[in-house]
Each structure stands twice: as structure tokens, then as C-alpha cells.
Motif scaffolding. Structure first.
Motif, short mmCIF file in Angstrom:
data_model
loop_
_atom_site.label_atom_id
_atom_site.label_comp_id
_atom_site.label_asym_id
_atom_site.label_seq_id
_atom_site.Cartn_x
_atom_site.Cartn_y
_atom_site.Cartn_z
N GLY A 278 0.82 -1.21 0.00
CA GLY A 278 0.00 0.00 0.00
C GLY A 278 0.85 1.25 0.00
O GLY A 278 2.09 1.18 -0.08
N ALA A 279 0.18 2.40 0.11
CA ALA A 279 0.87 3.69 0.05
C ALA A 279 1.91 3.80 1.17
O ALA A 279 1.65 3.39 2.29
N ALA A 280 3.06 4.34 0.83
CA ALA A 280 4.14 4.49 1.83
C ALA A 280 5.15 5.50 1.33
O ALA A 280 5.15 5.89 0.16
N ALA A 281 5.99 5.96 2.25
CA ALA A 281 7.13 6.79 1.86
C ALA A 281 8.39 6.09 2.33
O ALA A 281 8.38 5.39 3.34
N LEU A 282 9.43 6.25 1.57
CA LEU A 282 10.74 5.72 1.95
C LEU A 282 11.58 6.90 2.40
O LEU A 282 11.74 7.87 1.67
N PRO A 355 19.97 -0.44 1.29
CA PRO A 355 18.62 -0.93 1.62
C PRO A 355 18.40 -1.13 3.11
O PRO A 355 17.28 -1.01 3.59
N ARG A 356 19.47 -1.40 3.89
CA ARG A 356 19.29 -1.60 5.33
C ARG A 356 18.98 -0.30 6.06
O ARG A 356 18.55 -0.31 7.20
N GLN A 357 19.25 0.83 5.40
CA GLN A 357 19.05 2.11 6.07
C GLN A 357 17.78 2.83 5.60
O GLN A 357 17.57 3.99 5.92
N LEU A 358 16.96 2.14 4.81
CA LEU A 358 15.71 2.77 4.35
C LEU A 358 14.65 2.57 5.41
O LEU A 358 14.54 1.50 6.01
#
Ligand code: ADP
Length: 363
Positions: A278-282, A355-358
Motif C-alpha cells: 500500500g501507500a508508503a514513503a521511503l 537498503p538496510r538504512q531505508l
């Protein structure tokens, strides 16, 4: 001087001016002896909350507890809460000594007690040699110390400071930040201060509450809020953040597809606790984004995006790049090594995300 250490708790506090809600459902617990910051942009309700604790504003619903007792209806002068105003509010015609003694005189304390207490508190703030001066003959920093001395001399249960450093110039502000922190440690007095300056809050407070539009967004330590923001507002207000808005489109075991508005699809390793579809922000921090020339060998553990440098700022310890990627502008901070050349505006580069810091945040 030994000081009281009270706790403070707000339970579901609501306050409106007319039809305009200014504080909405505030829940907050401040521990005895804490140095606590209320942080938020202008108009977010910080001063309203501080004044409410002092008793100058009245909430329409909710409870305000000091050491577990509801003080909602108690008038300001009966709360035994000390407040230092932004402009210090010193009496210009009185000496430093008389300014500090004023509260004790009003309480009809004995001349001996007044002499002893005022002497002790002036020494505590390092103004014993300035007792006969008037506020106009003092620097901004010294005036602030008088205001503090005048407030703590009455031995309040809580100390409230409204933008304590905003009247000082930049250099003095940094010095007073340390002084304030040391003084608070020495006193151990539960202290709540208001600031719009995230650096000030991060460097001085034990913990802080972030407010936006009258809503408490998150409470935590500086590092806690920086590393684990719960929403986009906190991510952007405490430190600098890159935010990619979009949708977790698919979760497939070890990998995840994220559709980014203005950029396209990213395939990322799924984190240990994968977000819902669903909707999200990174969100990720500029110093976590590496930058490389197109031909350079790249770390395979990172996710690489092609971009073009828009601007490069050399800041000494690091350089800050704004890089266009698709329709977005991302920020990358690179530590500086002597002699290394910066990427110039217009240069084609690749940005590497770890990717581990997102962090996945609700949109
Ligand atoms: P901050 O301290 O975070 O800058 P304030 O607590 O001063 O914010 O103000 C929060 C909101 O309440 C603002 O929108 C402000 O305009 C409004 N406000 C503050 N005081 C009053 C008042 N006495 N009457 C009406 N509105 C007010």
C-alpha cells in the motif's frame, strides 16, 4: 541548593481558541529531573502548551498532573511552577539583587533567608559580582542568567523556559546552551523548554516532543527520533531527510517492489519487518546516499539510481549534492577528503542507497 524533582503528565489535553483547535489530544509524560524540549515549527502550539502548564492558558478537556495530582483548576501563582519568558521580563529600574529577591519579598520571607537564598543563586549562575548593576548594564547572556536566577530562587517544582536562547546572538547561543545544560544538571530540576530549533533541542534536551499543528507527533531522544522517525513530518523536521513517496506494490519473500512517484519501480531487499502493501514513503538520510561516476565499480549491496548533479556545496567536513533522479531531487552528503574533486553541476552520476538504512513510513 537542592531542588524538587516533579513529574508532569498531560492526558488527552485539548485546547481551542474559539472554534480553532490549537492543542489536540496531547498525551505526554515527563520524568522527574528531565530536561525536556517541546520542538516544532512556528504556530504548532508549543508556547500554548507551555503556558497551559504554567496556568496562563486553560484547556477545555483533559488532565494536567504534577506528581500525579491534577492541577487543571489551580491558578498560576499557586502552582509553584517557575517560568522564564522569552524577553526575560526583568525590571529595568531594579538592581540584579532586587530583581532576584522580588519573589521572596512577595512571599514575605525573612531578611536573613532572602540574603542567603539570593546570594546562593547569584553564585550558582556566576553573577555574584553583578548584584548592584541594573539589567541595562548587562549583556544578553547575563540578563538571561538573572531571569533564571529570579525563577529558581523560589524553588519551583518545575522550570519552564520559553525559547530561552532566541534573544542571543549565534555564538552566545552555543555557549549558553552548555551553560543551561550544566545548570539544569546541577539543579536536577525538571525543566521543560520550547524551541523551534532542532539543533538546540538535539544538543540540550534529554528527550523531546515534536509538535505539528497542535498534534504531538513523536516523543524520544534526539538519536531515537533521528534514527526511527514514525512519520514524514518527524523525518523532515529532526535532521534532513530524503523522502520517496509511492507504494509498496508487491512483497515476494526476500524482495519488495516499490513504485516511486516521479521515478518508477525499485526492487529492494525486503526488511526484517516488511511494510504492508500500500501507500508508503521511503525515508533515508543524505549521508547514507553514496555517489559515484557512471563507470566506477559499484558496491553490489546498494541500489543504484542514475542521476545528474544539480548543485554541489562544499561545506568543509562534507559536500552536499542535490541530484536530479527522474522527476525527483535527492540530497547526498559526502565526507570530504583533502584534494578530492567535487562532482560539478551537470555531471552524470549514480546514487547508491543502502537498503538496510531505508525506513518505510505511512503516507
Ligand atoms: P508556537 O509556540 O508553536 O509558535 P503558539 O502556541 O504560539 O505556537 O500558537 C499556536 C496557534 O494558536 C497559532 O495558530 C496561533 O495563531 C494560535 N494562537 C495563539 N494564541 C492565541 C490567542 N490568544 N488567540 C487565538 N489564537 C491564538
Amino acid at each position: 541548593m537542592s531542588m524538587n524533582q516533579a513529574s508532569l503528565e498531560c492526558r488527552h489535553i485539548n485546547l481551542s481558541y474559539g472554534a480553532t483547535p490549537v492543542l489536540r489530544g496531547i498525551n505526554l509524560k515527563i520524568e522527574p529531573g528531565e530536561f525536556f524540549a517541546l520542538l516544532g515549527p512556528s504556530g504548532s502550539g508549543k508556547s500554548t502548551l507551555l503556558r497551559l502548564i504554567a496556568g496562563f492558558n486553560q484547556h477545555q478537556s483533559g488532565e494536567l498532573l504534577v506528581d500525579g495530582q491534577d492541577i487543571s483548576g489551580v491558578p498560576p501563582h499557586r502552582r509553584n511552577i517557575g517560568m522564564v519568558f522569552q524577553n526575560y521580563a526583568l525590571w529595568p529600574h531594579m538592581t540584579v539583587w532586587d530583581n532576584v529577591a522580588f519573589g521572596l519579598v512577595e512571599r514575605r520571607e525573612s531578611r536573613d533567608a532572602i540574603r542567603r537564598k539570593v546570594g546562593a543563586v547569584l553564585e550558582l549562575v556566576g553573577l555574584q559580582d553583578y548584584a548592584r548593576r541594573r539589567p541595562g548594564q548587562l549583556s544578553g547572556g547575563q540578563q538571561q542568567r538573572v531571569a533564571l536566577a529570579r525563577t529558581i530562587v523560589i524553588e519551583p517544582r518545575l522550570l519552564l523556559l520559553d525559547e530561552p536562547l532566541s534573544n542571543l546572538d549565534k555564538q552566545l547561543r552555543v555557549q549558553m546552551r552548555d551553560e543551561l545544560k550544566n545548570l539544569q544538571r546541577k539543579l536536577g530540576l525538571t525543566t521543560i523548554f520550547v524551541t523551534h530549533d532542532q539543533e538546540e533541542a538535539m544538543t540540550t534536551a534529554d528527550r523531546m516532543a515534536v509538535l505539528d499543528a497542535g498534534v504531538l507527533q513523536q516523543v524520544g531522544t534526539a538519536a531515537g527520533l533521528y534514527d526511527y522517525p514514525q512519520n514524514r513530518f518527524v523525518a523532515g523536521f529532526v535532521g534532513t531527510a530524503n523522502l520517496l513517496e509511492g507504494r509498496v506494490a508487491e512483497l515476494d519473500g526476500a524482495s519488495l517492489r516499490f513504485d516511486v512517484q516521479g521515478l518508477g519501480q525499485l526492487t529492494l531487499p525486503a526488511p526484517a519487518e516488511p511494510p504492508a502493501v500500500g501507500a508508503a514513503a521511503l525515508a533515508f538520510r543524505p549521508h547514507q546516499v553514496s555517489i559515484a561516476a557512471p563507470g566506477e565499480p559499484a558496491d553490489a549491496a546498494r541500489v543504484w539510481l542514475d542521476g545528474q548533479v544539480q548543485s554541489a556545496e562544499f561545506l568543509g567536513e562534507f559536500s552536499r549534492y542535490r541530484v536530479r533522479v527522474g522527476d525527483l531531487a535527492l540530497i547526498s552528503d559526502q565526507p570530504h577528503r583533502a584534494g578530492s574533486a567535487l562532482f560539478a553541476p551537470g555531471a552524470r552520476v549514480r546514487l547508491g542507497l543502502d537498503p538496510r538504512q531505508l525506513r518505510y513510513l505511512p503516507l
